[in-house]
Design an enzyme around this catalytic site. Structure first.
Site, mmCIF file in Angstrom:
data_model
loop_
_atom_site.group_PDB
_atom_site.id
_atom_site.type_symbol
_atom_site.label_atom_id
_atom_site.label_comp_id
_atom_site.label_asym_id
_atom_site.label_seq_id
_atom_site.Cartn_x
_atom_site.Cartn_y
_atom_site.Cartn_z
ATOM 1 N N THR A 323 4.889 -2.463 0.411
ATOM 2 C CA THR A 323 4.248 -1.150 0.390
ATOM 3 C C THR A 323 4.578 -0.333 1.628
ATOM 4 O O THR A 323 4.980 -0.869 2.658
ATOM 5 C CB THR A 323 2.712 -1.276 0.312
ATOM 6 O OG1 THR A 323 2.247 -1.888 1.519
ATOM 7 C CG2 THR A 323 2.274 -2.112 -0.875
ATOM 8 N N CYS A 324 4.358 0.963 1.512
ATOM 9 C CA CYS A 324 4.550 1.898 2.625
ATOM 10 C C CYS A 324 3.358 1.843 3.562
ATOM 11 O O CYS A 324 2.833 2.878 3.951
ATOM 12 C CB CYS A 324 4.656 3.316 2.081
ATOM 13 S SG CYS A 324 6.258 3.689 1.392
ATOM 14 N N ASP A 325 2.885 0.669 3.869
ATOM 15 C CA ASP A 325 1.739 0.558 4.762
ATOM 16 C C ASP A 325 2.139 -0.355 5.902
ATOM 17 O O ASP A 325 2.540 -1.491 5.698
ATOM 18 C CB ASP A 325 0.533 -0.015 4.010
ATOM 19 C CG ASP A 325 -0.749 0.160 4.812
ATOM 20 O OD1 ASP A 325 -0.768 -0.207 6.005
ATOM 21 O OD2 ASP A 325 -1.719 0.685 4.256
ATOM 22 N N ASN A 366 0.217 2.019 -3.802
ATOM 23 C CA ASN A 366 1.624 2.443 -3.784
ATOM 24 C C ASN A 366 2.224 2.476 -5.182
ATOM 25 O O ASN A 366 3.439 2.485 -5.340
ATOM 26 C CB ASN A 366 2.484 1.531 -2.918
ATOM 27 C CG ASN A 366 2.481 1.929 -1.445
ATOM 28 O OD1 ASN A 366 3.493 1.887 -0.779
ATOM 29 N ND2 ASN A 366 1.336 2.351 -0.940
ATOM 30 N N LYS B 47 0.733 7.974 -2.281
ATOM 31 C CA LYS B 47 -0.033 6.742 -2.097
ATOM 32 C C LYS B 47 -1.450 6.976 -1.579
ATOM 33 O O LYS B 47 -2.339 6.168 -1.808
ATOM 34 C CB LYS B 47 0.697 5.771 -1.170
ATOM 35 C CG LYS B 47 0.954 6.312 0.230
ATOM 36 C CD LYS B 47 1.768 5.311 1.039
ATOM 37 C CE LYS B 47 2.181 5.886 2.390
ATOM 38 N NZ LYS B 47 3.243 6.929 2.242
#
Lengths: 376, 376
Positions: A323-325, A366, B47
């Site tokens: 994920t973009c985390d 996401n 997101k």
């Protein structure tokens, strides 16, 4: 990795990350608990993995169920367990949920304060309650906060309050910490439980049950003692602290029942470095903290990971999710050693992931779907 | 708290925890970004909150979209954005997902290593790529790891590699850290971006775009600078480091677009103490870390909480969620002050929860359903 899981993956070739759970292993685990602690009732902790096939198997084998919510109570009933085999083991319950459980026939409830006792006295009159007592979680790999339980002195007042309000002051519960690797930790807890029994008896209240909780570990990377060692240690401690007047006992295994029965198959999405001179590679999988591996929080649970290159040299990697985390990193402080020949697109097998994975998974973070689960 | 949310809650009286989001606030936020940074294209970070109503509103207002997965790309398309308004901003992509995005028409991709460039060259030939550069996240409240981005020196090689493989080396991106409270943090990042532009120009590659990322904060408990302050600081830094040859710029607000538009209504399930002499109460809500408040991890994000007793004296509380998981504690190290008159059954309003809540929520942990969401 069992032959059945290997065959399933080879035949079905599922796309995307998935957890595959072998019911034969769950059956073995249940039978080991039943054999090792023959006088102890097993209440499977549904939260560890509530797959209907798991609950059905355990209900058929005679298991009882420790539930955290009305939804879990309904799942246990659907699996074929009667309400007399269900404990509402969450100490934090809405009064309307207690009422709903009682309506269904459940009459065994956990408490850890007088406020909860009062809810139960109103919503489920005459029920049995057991009071959870705080217990230090040293030796456990998954952190145990002070969230559940109260001091032993307070437990005595809580149980007396229940007794006065017409409830059955049934006993004491404790939890030595999830993934507890030291069987001796039950000894201290049982000494304390015996103290509460004694103090209640002095107030004219006869407790009858000790809930030994969960904590039974799954083998991740480090070796853990066999269930037999836990059984012996617990039986010895019961004798030591309760003498010949042994209480009724129950256990609530979750991780110990299903952890080693399941395995996650994931895919390597990217392997890269952050600078030309870096020695540690970053390996990104298609599953991470929000896709089912929440227990890697603070790098607490360290899963064994198998690849097709395990015969090759290994080198340290930071392991991260897709994920973009920024927080979706699994192991970084303590890098994970993976084969130098591991490549983008390779499959990896994350073992002992049958517990606390599928239901922890985020609903759509996401845009990624929740972890798929196959029970075979 | 907006009047529309107040009316909705009073009229609908939803049962169980829920997040209510006011689209009027999202519209205001979008228009503020557009006005404050008039020459910058806005790519909303899907997101943060992918509710179809939010995406539709933003698509209608002219926003573009920063997406993390094929599923998010499809959501943006469904909302009415053409593929030319979509960036596949995740640096970690499966090659088959890149191919799928390219098939749909998306031709703007984030990269941070040559390995990802090679996937894109194969699966999305001729596309535009921007390289994410590492940037220290000091001043940000949500931790920024090294997960995304590479060293500036490496970025130059990555972009040159893209250029050689027939891709358009389009520019540079960075992220100053989510919930970034210091507008000056963009200055250092822009200085570095200008350095990459310069180095690429020396190699005959003309970059054109700087992706300023997200990081724009939502007001939680502490005050944050207004969007205008960020706009001014960024414009000043662009001038300083790029002179008269200003690059095309884009921003990717997520939290800053929807955070303050949403509010969670929750219920107090239990208030208790662990021992008679304890001074700090434990307050348990029907929402916790696994029900949508994942960003309380390590007590990172501290949400404002309103009750109906806020005029009363306040005292410190440990705040926890409803699950049977010891780790499901929101604020403990730094206790939260709540009214002494707060009671079991009271509703509480957790403000500024429009971003990073609903989709983070676990699919069924402990049998609890995912966080409900109402977009009004």
């Amino acid at each position: 990795m069992t032959d059945r899981i290997r065959d399933f993956l080879a035949t079905r070739r599922p796309d995307g990350p998935c957890m595959v759970l072998d019911l034969d292993v769950v059956r073995d685990n249940y039978l080991t608990f039943a054999r090792t602690l023959p006088d102890t009732r097993v209440f499977y902790a549904v939260k560890a993995n509530p797959a209907p096939e798991v609950l059905k198997l355990l209900a058929d084998l005679g298991s009882s169920f420790d539930t955290a919510s009305v939804a879990e109570i309904e799942m246990a009933l659907d699996a074929g367990a009667g309400p007399d085999r269900i404990s509402f083991g969450n100490t934090i319950k809405k009064e309307r949920d207690i009422a709903r459980a009682f309506e269904i026939g459940v009459d065994l409830f956990a408490v850890d304060c007088v406020e909860e006792v009062e809810k139960i006295a109103r919503a489920a009159p005459g029920s049995k309650v057991f009071c959870r007592v705080l217990c230090d979680g040293s030796g456990a790999e998954w952190p145990l906060s002070k969230k559940f339980g109260c001091a032993p002195e307070m437990a005595i007042d809580v149980l007396e309050h229940a007794h006065r309000l017409g409830l059955v002051a049934h006993g004491v519960s404790f939890h030595v910490g999830s993934q507890q690797r030291d069987p001796e930790m039950w000894d201290r807890a049982l000494e304390m439980a015996a103290g509460v029994f004694h103090a209640c008896a002095e107030r004219g209240i006869g407790l009858g049950m000790v809930n030994l909780g969960g904590g039974f570990p799954t083998k991740y990377l480090k070796d853990v003692p066999a269930v037999e060692a836990y059984g012996q240690a617990i039986f010895g401690s019961l004798r030591r602290h309760f003498g010949n007047r042994l209480p009724e006992t129950i256990i609530e295994p979750g991780r110990g029942m299903v952890g080693n029965a399941g395995m996650i198959q994931a895919e390597v999405v990217l392997i890269s470095k952050k600078a030309a001179e870096d020695e540690v590679r970053w390996v990104y999988l298609d599953i991470g903290k929000f896709g089912g591996l929440a227990e890697t929080m603070d790098e607490a649970i360290r899963y064994p990971i198998r690849t097709e290159h395990d015969h090759d040299d290994k080198a340290p990697c930071v392991l991260a999710g897709p994920t973009c985390d920024s927080a979706d990193v699994l192991y970084e402080k303590d890098p994970y050693y993976l084969p130098v020949s591991l490549s983008i697109g390779d499959k990896v097998l994350i073992e002992a992931t049958g517990a606390y994975t599928t239901t922890y998974s985020a609903v759509a973070f996401n845009g990624f779907p929740p972890l798929k689960s196959y029970v075979i």
